[in-house]
Write a protein that holds these residues in place. Sequence first.
Motif, PDB file in Angstrom:
ATOM      1  N   LEU A 156       0.833  -1.202   0.000  1.00 26.81           N
ATOM      2  CA  LEU A 156       0.000   0.000   0.000  1.00 26.81           C
ATOM      3  C   LEU A 156       0.869   1.255   0.000  1.00 26.81           C
ATOM      4  O   LEU A 156       0.601   2.207  -0.744  1.00 26.81           O
ATOM      5  CB  LEU A 156      -0.929  -0.008   1.222  1.00 26.81           C
ATOM      6  CG  LEU A 156      -1.884   1.163   1.345  1.00 26.81           C
ATOM      7  CD1 LEU A 156      -2.902   1.130   0.213  1.00 26.81           C
ATOM      8  CD2 LEU A 156      -2.585   1.119   2.692  1.00 26.81           C
ATOM      9  N   ILE A 157       1.919   1.243   0.777  1.00 28.69           N
ATOM     10  CA  ILE A 157       2.816   2.398   0.847  1.00 28.69           C
ATOM     11  C   ILE A 157       3.517   2.626  -0.488  1.00 28.69           C
ATOM     12  O   ILE A 157       3.493   3.730  -1.033  1.00 28.69           O
ATOM     13  CB  ILE A 157       3.845   2.231   1.985  1.00 28.69           C
ATOM     14  CG1 ILE A 157       3.134   2.330   3.345  1.00 28.69           C
ATOM     15  CG2 ILE A 157       4.961   3.273   1.884  1.00 28.69           C
ATOM     16  CD1 ILE A 157       4.001   1.945   4.523  1.00 28.69           C
ATOM     17  N   ILE A 158       4.138   1.588  -1.052  1.00 30.76           N
ATOM     18  CA  ILE A 158       4.927   1.793  -2.272  1.00 30.76           C
ATOM     19  C   ILE A 158       4.026   2.116  -3.467  1.00 30.76           C
ATOM     20  O   ILE A 158       4.313   3.036  -4.240  1.00 30.76           O
ATOM     21  CB  ILE A 158       5.882   0.611  -2.564  1.00 30.76           C
ATOM     22  CG1 ILE A 158       6.962   1.061  -3.563  1.00 30.76           C
ATOM     23  CG2 ILE A 158       5.158  -0.592  -3.072  1.00 30.76           C
ATOM     24  CD1 ILE A 158       8.217   0.252  -3.524  1.00 30.76           C
ATOM     25  N   TYR A 159       2.903   1.406  -3.617  1.00 32.10           N
ATOM     26  CA  TYR A 159       2.008   1.698  -4.736  1.00 32.10           C
ATOM     27  C   TYR A 159       1.287   3.023  -4.527  1.00 32.10           C
ATOM     28  O   TYR A 159       1.011   3.743  -5.487  1.00 32.10           O
ATOM     29  CB  TYR A 159       1.010   0.561  -4.964  1.00 32.10           C
ATOM     30  CG  TYR A 159       1.642  -0.629  -5.636  1.00 32.10           C
ATOM     31  CD1 TYR A 159       2.088  -0.555  -6.953  1.00 32.10           C
ATOM     32  CD2 TYR A 159       1.812  -1.834  -4.953  1.00 32.10           C
ATOM     33  CE1 TYR A 159       2.670  -1.641  -7.571  1.00 32.10           C
ATOM     34  CE2 TYR A 159       2.406  -2.922  -5.571  1.00 32.10           C
ATOM     35  CZ  TYR A 159       2.832  -2.826  -6.874  1.00 32.10           C
ATOM     36  OH  TYR A 159       3.419  -3.895  -7.491  1.00 32.10           O
ATOM     37  N   GLY A 160       1.000   3.352  -3.293  1.00 32.17           N
ATOM     38  CA  GLY A 160       0.385   4.648  -2.996  1.00 32.17           C
ATOM     39  C   GLY A 160       1.295   5.806  -3.372  1.00 32.17           C
ATOM     40  O   GLY A 160       0.851   6.790  -3.977  1.00 32.17           O
TER      41      GLY A 160
END
Length: 178
Positions: A156-160
Motif C-alpha cells: 500500500l505504501i509503495i504503490y500509494g
Amino acid sequence: MKKYLIQFKPFLLFIVTFFFAYIVLTLLYKLYLNSFETNDVDGVTNIVGRNVEQVIQLFNCDIRIQKNQLNPYLEVWYNEKFTVRIVEGCNAISVIILFISFVIAFSGKFKTTISYILLGSLFIYILNVIRIALLTVLLYRFPEKAHILHGVLFPLIIYGLVFILWIFWINRFSKYAK
C-alpha cells in the motif's frame, strides 16, 4: 466508428503507448534476468541486498545478508535470526517499469520526461530499500504480523507513493497539465 475513434483518440493513444512501453521494458528486463543462471541472484537484487544491509548498519544493528546456497534469493539475518528473504520480485524493478510506462504514456517535454523518470525511479528504488529494511526489523519483532506487513501495509505504501508521483506528473509536467 470514425467518430468514436476521434472522440477517444487521447485515451486510445494513452493505452497503446502505455502497453507498448510496458511490454518493451518488461521484455528487456526478462532478457536481463535470463542472462543469470537458474539458481543465481540477479545483479539488481544483489545491490538491493547490499543497500538494505547498509541502511540497517547505519543504526548499528546486527545484520547479515547472504546468498542462499540452494535457491535464488538472499537470506537476511537480523540479530542472528533468519528474518526475511529478498527475491527478484523485491527489487522494485517491476514497479519502476510500471511507473516509467505511465510517465511515457503521459509524456511531456522530452528533457522533463527523462528527468522525471530518472528521479522518480531513484525515489522508488530508495523507498523500496527502506521498505525492506523496515520490514526486516518489524518482522523480527512481530513475526505474527507478517501477512499484514508484507502483504498489505508495505505494498500500500509503495504503490500509494507511485500513484502520488503519477498524479503529480500529470498535473505538473505532462502534455495534459493545465
